[in-house]
Structures are given as C-alpha cells and as structure tokens.
Design an enzyme around this catalytic site. Sequence first.
Site, short mmCIF file in Angstrom:
data_model
loop_
_atom_site.label_atom_id
_atom_site.label_comp_id
_atom_site.label_asym_id
_atom_site.label_seq_id
_atom_site.Cartn_x
_atom_site.Cartn_y
_atom_site.Cartn_z
N GLY A 210 36.98 45.82 34.80
CA GLY A 210 38.09 45.66 35.70
C GLY A 210 38.54 44.22 35.86
O GLY A 210 37.73 43.35 36.14
N THR A 211 39.83 44.00 35.70
CA THR A 211 40.43 42.67 35.83
C THR A 211 41.90 42.88 36.17
O THR A 211 42.48 43.89 35.82
CB THR A 211 40.32 41.90 34.50
OG1 THR A 211 38.95 41.80 34.11
CG2 THR A 211 40.89 40.50 34.60
N VAL A 212 42.52 41.88 36.83
CA VAL A 212 43.97 41.92 37.01
C VAL A 212 44.59 40.71 36.33
O VAL A 212 44.07 39.60 36.39
CB VAL A 212 44.37 41.94 38.51
CG1 VAL A 212 43.91 43.24 39.16
CG2 VAL A 212 43.81 40.74 39.28
#
Length: 524
Positions: free
Chosen positions: A343-345
Amino acid sequence: MNDRKTVCAENGMVCTSQKYAADAGLEILKKGGNAADAAIACAAVLVVTEPTSNGLGSDAFSILWMNGGLYGINGSGYSPELMTYDELKRRGIEKMPFHGFEPVMVPGAVSVWVKLNERFGKLSLKEDLEPAIRFAREGFKVAPITARSWESAFRTYSGYTDPMFKPWMDTFTVNGHAPKAGEVFRSEDLARTLEIIAESNGEEFYRGTIADRIEEFSIRHGGFIRKDDLGEYEAEWVNPVSVNYRGYDVFELPPNGDGIVALMALNILEGYEFRDRISADTLHKQWEAMKLAFSDGNKYIADPRFMRKDWQTLLSKEYAAARRKQIAEKAMDPHPGDPASYGTVYLCTADKDGNMVSFIQSNYAGFGSGIVIPGTGISLSDRGANFYLDPSSPNCAGPRKKSFHTIIPGFLMKDGKPLGPFGVMGGFMQPQGHVQVLMNMIDFGMDPQEAVNAKRWQWLHDTTIEVEEGFDPEVLQVLRDKGHQIQITDQFTHFGRGQIILRDEDGIYHGASEPRADGKAAGY
C-alpha cells in the site's frame, strides 16, 4: 475500468488516488497556494481518506520543479537506535516481520510536509492541512476500492490477540467492523493530531507531546522507538538522478530508494527498437531487463552510508550494454528477492506558474505495522520489514539506518524543459510501473491516460510473471514457450496505481489518474 480520458487544464491540476484529495488540492490552488501547498494538502487528506495505504507514521519522497529548478527530498525514516542485529536475533527473529513494533521506523512524512512548506509554500502549514482536518472531524464516505482494502486489514488484525493491536481496532473500525463502501468514517483523534502538527509546525510530533506518547506506547509493548529517535530526525534534501531514454531525461531519487532500478531497466531497453507494445518480443525483453535491474538493485541498494558499490556506476550506458548481452531467447532466473505489491499513495500537482510536484507517501504494507498510538490516529509504518537479517548485506538491520525503500516519485524532462511528474505506487511494482507507463508514452505514442489505462504485468520472482486479464492468449503461449511462468489474475490492485501530469509547449496540463484506484485528475 479503462474508459477514463486525459483531463486538460490551464491554471492548475491535481491527480490523486482519492477524489477528496484531488478536490482539496484544487481548493488550495484556488486559495492562492502553489503546487507544493497543493501536494501537502493532498498528502494530508490521503492520510485521512486512504489510511489503508498511508498515515501519519508514513515515509514520503518528492521530486519538485519549483521556481525554475528541480529538487528532491528523501523522507525515509531511519531505524531506532535500539534496533540492533544482535537484539533482533536475541528475540528469535529470523526474518523481519511486517506487523508489531520490530519493523517500526521513525516517520518521515510529517518532516517532508514541514520542509516543503517552509522552503516553497505560499500558504502556512495550517492552511495546507485545513482540508484534512475537516475531513477527519466531519467525516467522509469511504470509496469502494479503499473499503475492500480496509476489510482485508480488518480480517488480519481481528486475528491478533496481543493488546498492542487493540488501538488499531479502536481507531479504524466503525461499530466493530471495517467501514463499507459509502459508509461515513471520521476520526477526532486524527483531526486533533493534525491540528497539533499544524499549530506547532511539526515540533510536537517529533520533539513534544506526540513524541512522548509514541515513546510511552513503544516502551509498554517492547518496541525500540524512543523520543530521541524522533527528535533527531529530519528529512533530507537530495539531488534527483537521471538517465536519458530516447531523448527524454527520466529523473528518480537516489538510494536508499529503488528508483535507479527503473533507470537501469530503461538503459537496457534503449538498445532495442520496439514497434508493438504487446508482442511477445517486446514483453520478453521488458521482463528480462526488469529482472536484471532488480537483481542489481536487491544486491546493492541500501542506506547510501552503507552501500559497498558506487550506485552511479550502475547507471552507465556501458554497464547497460553489458547487461543487455545477457538477454537471450529464453527466460532467465537472476535469483533476486521476492517482489510484491503493497500500500502506497502517489499524487502529482501543478500550478499556474509552471511549478509541478511528484509526491509519494506510504505506510508500506497497507496500514503498516498495525501499531496505532492510542488517542492520536497515528498508524506507524513497517518499512523495517525491508531490512535483511544478513550481516554480509549492506541492507542488514541496524541502528539509525534507512532500509532499502520501494516508494519512488518520477519526473520527466526534455531538452532542459520540465514535462511533468509521474508515478506508479505499489511496493516492488513501482519501478516496473514506471518503465511501462514511460514506454507507453515514449515508445508507443500513448497520451497520459492511455498510458496508465493499459494492461500491465509485473515480475514476481525467478521466472514468474503476473499479468492482468486481457493479454492475447497466443502471445502468452509464445512467452511460456520461452520459459516464462505466467500467472493471469483479475486482481487489478496488484499492478500499482499511477498518476501523471504533463505540460505541453502551450502551457496546457494533461492529467491522468489511475483507473485501478478511487481517485481522479482534476484541473481548472
């Protein structure tokens, strides 16, 4: 999924994985903020609206074109002073875990926000954080893809009985369950912490009451992190590095991140001519180049203070030519690590003055370590999971050390002129996503949205490749005959989530936002 079109705008643009964040970025631009202010606002809103991928315990990196110059900042946190190889082995740890206090590193994102605001912002940090505080306090409707990730995390943490994970359940559930798509989520704890950060310009987070609370919870549950670790940390300004690919200068940040993996792969691929994006020959060469680049990255990339090889030599055209000669007709097994998506933005912003920001922020594995500091809404990252427990490796776990890092912002220029920011989030998918979207635009003439819409692949390990549904079965069979072990999946979130902004010669921005996420490209 692939019916999105490129968005064009003249005065400013924001592309993010959550529509609330895109709206907040535009709000800041219209208020008089610049691209740096908008990036900070978007990053803070994403902490609130997509906690499944990032949080106040995140790391962050950025490449910025501001006021006619290119800048980079590394907000990778280091390990606590008490995290030593000997202590980890004494605890019986053979491989760094993803959950619990052992993989927790000092958060770097808040320091990045502060430094970007101080150096380039036109508005105050308090103004930049106002939208995030509002969403945290008043609530927002959870988006569909985010809800699915939230439910997955809930199932994981529901299985833990250790009381150190109870604050996660207290903070990130609604009436005892993960919020569903369309359900309103709010967090007064998070709103208040954001206010404290805004009012103290980050001081309380690293050297004040919030740091005290992090230390207290860490000591209570056998963690390593202490107030001194937080108080002595600062994000670092760094110089972006580049290679020239078919006349375009592709910029990434230097190690400890793995942006140079994308650059190494592009150097190798530049020696070929490609006409068909999805032919067996094109895919085979892309996959083999990616393996070679990763095998070097996994061996050599670490905290630059501990690297035993000059990473700049890995980016030479001569070295790329030597590696290219190793690509044959059959799939190779370079024996690297085991890439996977997490998960990353990623977001990008642009303003009316031509300033542009490429920004990425991550807790690593979803919510990160699963450690939430009670009463604060702070979810701590698990980036220490990227350390090896091998004393012969430059990336071996140790005190005050930055680990090998997967989150990488990108930036594109040509003939000394800035074209714009790009990025594809998702663990070890990121360099692979960078290579694919860049080739889609440069080699195959796609516009930004077509480039992110296109079907993707990712190399996993050994000779195993995962591809999205929709590739030509006959092409895949040819590749299997070459020795590739191909897995087809309908899990589109495995393949990263990207955004792109490019500025044309007339000063018009062309923005794209990932169809594999909940966000949008917004401009005015």
